[in-house]
Design an enzyme around this catalytic site. Structure first.
Site, PDB file in Angstrom:
ATOM      1  N   HIS A  30     -72.553  54.359  89.550  1.00  0.00           N
ATOM      2  CA  HIS A  30     -71.247  54.227  88.886  1.00  0.00           C
ATOM      3  C   HIS A  30     -71.100  52.842  88.262  1.00  0.00           C
ATOM      4  O   HIS A  30     -69.993  52.325  88.148  1.00  0.00           O
ATOM      5  CB  HIS A  30     -70.137  54.494  89.896  1.00  0.00           C
ATOM      6  CG  HIS A  30     -68.764  54.689  89.311  1.00  0.00           C
ATOM      7  ND1 HIS A  30     -68.548  55.332  88.111  1.00  0.00           N
ATOM      8  CD2 HIS A  30     -67.535  54.323  89.769  1.00  0.00           C
ATOM      9  CE1 HIS A  30     -67.241  55.352  87.858  1.00  0.00           C
ATOM     10  NE2 HIS A  30     -66.612  54.742  88.840  1.00  0.00           N
ATOM     11  N   TYR A  80     -64.302  54.198  84.482  1.00  0.00           N
ATOM     12  CA  TYR A  80     -63.095  54.614  83.762  1.00  0.00           C
ATOM     13  C   TYR A  80     -63.306  55.901  82.952  1.00  0.00           C
ATOM     14  O   TYR A  80     -62.438  56.298  82.176  1.00  0.00           O
ATOM     15  CB  TYR A  80     -62.592  53.504  82.825  1.00  0.00           C
ATOM     16  CG  TYR A  80     -62.444  52.168  83.488  1.00  0.00           C
ATOM     17  CD1 TYR A  80     -61.374  51.894  84.344  1.00  0.00           C
ATOM     18  CD2 TYR A  80     -63.372  51.148  83.253  1.00  0.00           C
ATOM     19  CE1 TYR A  80     -61.248  50.656  84.958  1.00  0.00           C
ATOM     20  CE2 TYR A  80     -63.251  49.909  83.861  1.00  0.00           C
ATOM     21  CZ  TYR A  80     -62.183  49.660  84.719  1.00  0.00           C
ATOM     22  OH  TYR A  80     -62.058  48.432  85.325  1.00  0.00           O
ATOM     23  N   ASP A 133     -65.933  58.958  93.433  1.00  0.00           N
ATOM     24  CA  ASP A 133     -66.201  57.636  92.871  1.00  0.00           C
ATOM     25  C   ASP A 133     -65.878  56.595  93.930  1.00  0.00           C
ATOM     26  O   ASP A 133     -64.774  56.586  94.487  1.00  0.00           O
ATOM     27  CB  ASP A 133     -65.353  57.396  91.621  1.00  0.00           C
ATOM     28  CG  ASP A 133     -65.866  58.172  90.417  1.00  0.00           C
ATOM     29  OD1 ASP A 133     -66.844  58.924  90.562  1.00  0.00           O
ATOM     30  OD2 ASP A 133     -65.269  58.028  89.336  1.00  0.00           O
ATOM     31  N   HIS A 168     -68.514  47.755  87.445  1.00  0.00           N
ATOM     32  CA  HIS A 168     -67.380  48.547  86.953  1.00  0.00           C
ATOM     33  C   HIS A 168     -66.753  47.950  85.693  1.00  0.00           C
ATOM     34  O   HIS A 168     -65.539  47.765  85.594  1.00  0.00           O
ATOM     35  CB  HIS A 168     -66.301  48.683  88.044  1.00  0.00           C
ATOM     36  CG  HIS A 168     -65.522  49.975  87.947  1.00  0.00           C
ATOM     37  ND1 HIS A 168     -64.373  50.095  87.191  1.00  0.00           N
ATOM     38  CD2 HIS A 168     -65.719  51.191  88.510  1.00  0.00           C
ATOM     39  CE1 HIS A 168     -63.897  51.337  87.305  1.00  0.00           C
ATOM     40  NE2 HIS A 168     -64.695  52.017  88.100  1.00  0.00           N
ATOM     41  N   HIS A 171     -61.808  60.412  94.686  1.00  0.00           N
ATOM     42  CA  HIS A 171     -62.120  59.005  94.926  1.00  0.00           C
ATOM     43  C   HIS A 171     -62.050  58.707  96.419  1.00  0.00           C
ATOM     44  O   HIS A 171     -61.174  59.218  97.113  1.00  0.00           O
ATOM     45  CB  HIS A 171     -61.122  58.077  94.212  1.00  0.00           C
ATOM     46  CG  HIS A 171     -61.139  58.195  92.724  1.00  0.00           C
ATOM     47  ND1 HIS A 171     -60.518  59.226  92.049  1.00  0.00           N
ATOM     48  CD2 HIS A 171     -61.706  57.399  91.771  1.00  0.00           C
ATOM     49  CE1 HIS A 171     -60.699  59.067  90.747  1.00  0.00           C
ATOM     50  NE2 HIS A 171     -61.419  57.974  90.544  1.00  0.00           N
TER      51      HIS A 171
END
Length: 268
Positions: A125, A166, A74, A129, A221
Site C-alpha cells: 500500500h 487514497y 488497508d 502513503h 480498514h
C-alpha cells in the site's frame, strides 16, 4: 456561394454518418469477440478511444459464475483492532488481503509476521502513503519497491498486489506498478468504515451494497473505529448470500486477462 457551401457541408456530414453506420457493427463484433460483453454500442467509439488513453486498475473480477468475493484491509495507522480482526478471521476460517504501508510494517513487524503466518495475503500500500498522482514514475517505483523490500524482510514473501494510497491513480501510477511486477487493485464495494460509522451501518454498506456481486472486492480498514466489531456480521452476511470469501491472490487472474471500461477483469 453560401448556398453551395451549405450543400457541401451537408453532403460531408451525410458521408461521415454513413461511414460511422458501417464501421460501428464491426467495432461491436470485435469487442464481443474479445469477451467484453459490457461495452454498449452507443458508447463504442468513446470506449475505444478511452481504452487507448486511460488505463484502469482491477476493481472486480468476472468469476465465471462462481460466488466469490474478497475482503481487503488497508493498514496504515494504528494496530488497536488488528488482533481482534485476526481473531475473527481465524474463527471463521477466512483468508483476507492486507494492503500495508511500509511505515506500518516497520512499526508493527511482529503483527505483520503473525498475519502472514496465518495465511493472509501480504500486499503493498506504498511506503509512505503519498499522493502518487503528484509523483513521477521513478519516484512511484521507488516508493513501491521500498515497501516491497520492507515487507519481504519481515515476512520473507514477495508481494505482487498494490493499492495506491487514497485510491489515487493515473497512467503513470499504473505503469510504474506494472514495471515493478505488481497488479494494481482497487475495489467495487466500499464500507466507508473510516468515517466512524457504527457497526450496523458498516455491515449494511457492505452486505447490501448495490455493486456487491460475484468477484467483488470489498474495502475495509484496520484502525477504523467499528470495523472489528462489524466484521463477524459482514462475514456471516456474505455467507448467507452464498459467497465464498477468498484472498485477492485467489480471486484475480494473473495473466491472459482483459479489463472492461469499469475495471472488471476477464480471463481471455
Amino acid at each position: 456561394m453560401k448556398r453551395k457551401q451549405k450543400q457541401r457541408i451537408t453532403k460531408f456530414i451525410a458521408f461521415v454518418l454513413a461511414i460511422l453506420s458501417m464501421i460501428t457493427p464491426c467495432l461491436t463484433a470485435i469487442a464481443f469477440a474479445k469477451g467484453n460483453m459490457n461495452v454498449h454500442v452507443s458508447s463504442m467509439a468513446v470506449s475505444l478511444l478511452s481504452s487507448q488513453t486511460k488505463k484502469l486498475p482491477i476493481y472486480c473480477v468476472d468469476t465465471k459464475g462462481q460466488k466469490k468475493v474478497s475482503l481487503t484491509f488497508d493498514a496504515a495507522w494504528g494496530d488497536e483492532d488488528a488482533e481482534e480482526i485476526l481473531a475473527t478471521l481465524s474463527k471463521y476460517e477466512v483468508k483476507a488481503t492486507f494492503f500495508m504501508v511500509g511505515d506500518w510494517v516497520r512499526k508493527y513487524p511482529e503483527l505483520v509476521k503473525k498475519l502472514s503466518e496465518a495465511g493472509h495475503d501480504v500486499a503493498n500500500h506504498s511506503n509512505k502513503h503519498p499522493h502518487v498522482n503528484n509523483m513521477n514514475k521513478e519516484a512511484i517505483k521507488k516508493d513501491i519497491m521500498d515497501a516491497h523490500e520492507t515487507i519481504k524482510a519481515v515476512t520473507g514473501k514477495e508481494c505482487n498486489l498494490y493499492r495506491p494510497p487514497y485510491g489515487e491513480y493515473n497512467n503513470t501510477v499504473l505503469e510504474a506498478a506494472q514495471e515493478c511486477n505488481y497488479h494494481t487493485i482497487q475495489w467495487d464495494v466500499d464500507s466507508i468504515d473510516w468515517k466512524g460509522y457504527d457497526a450496523p451501518t458498516i455491515v449494511n454498506k457492505v452486505v447490501n451494497h448495490k455493486h456487491l456481486g460475484d468477484g467483488s472486492i470489498i474495502l475495509l480498514h484496520n484502525g477504523a473505529k467499528h470495523t472489528a466489531e462489524a466484521l463477524p456480521q459482514i462475514i456471516e452476511g456474505l455467507r448467507s448470500k452464498g459467497y465464498e470469501i477468498v484472498p485477492i491472490s485467489e480471486l484475480i487472474y494473473k495473466e491472459n486477462y482483459l479489463l472492461d471500461h469499469e475495471g472488471r477483469q476477464y480471463q481471455k
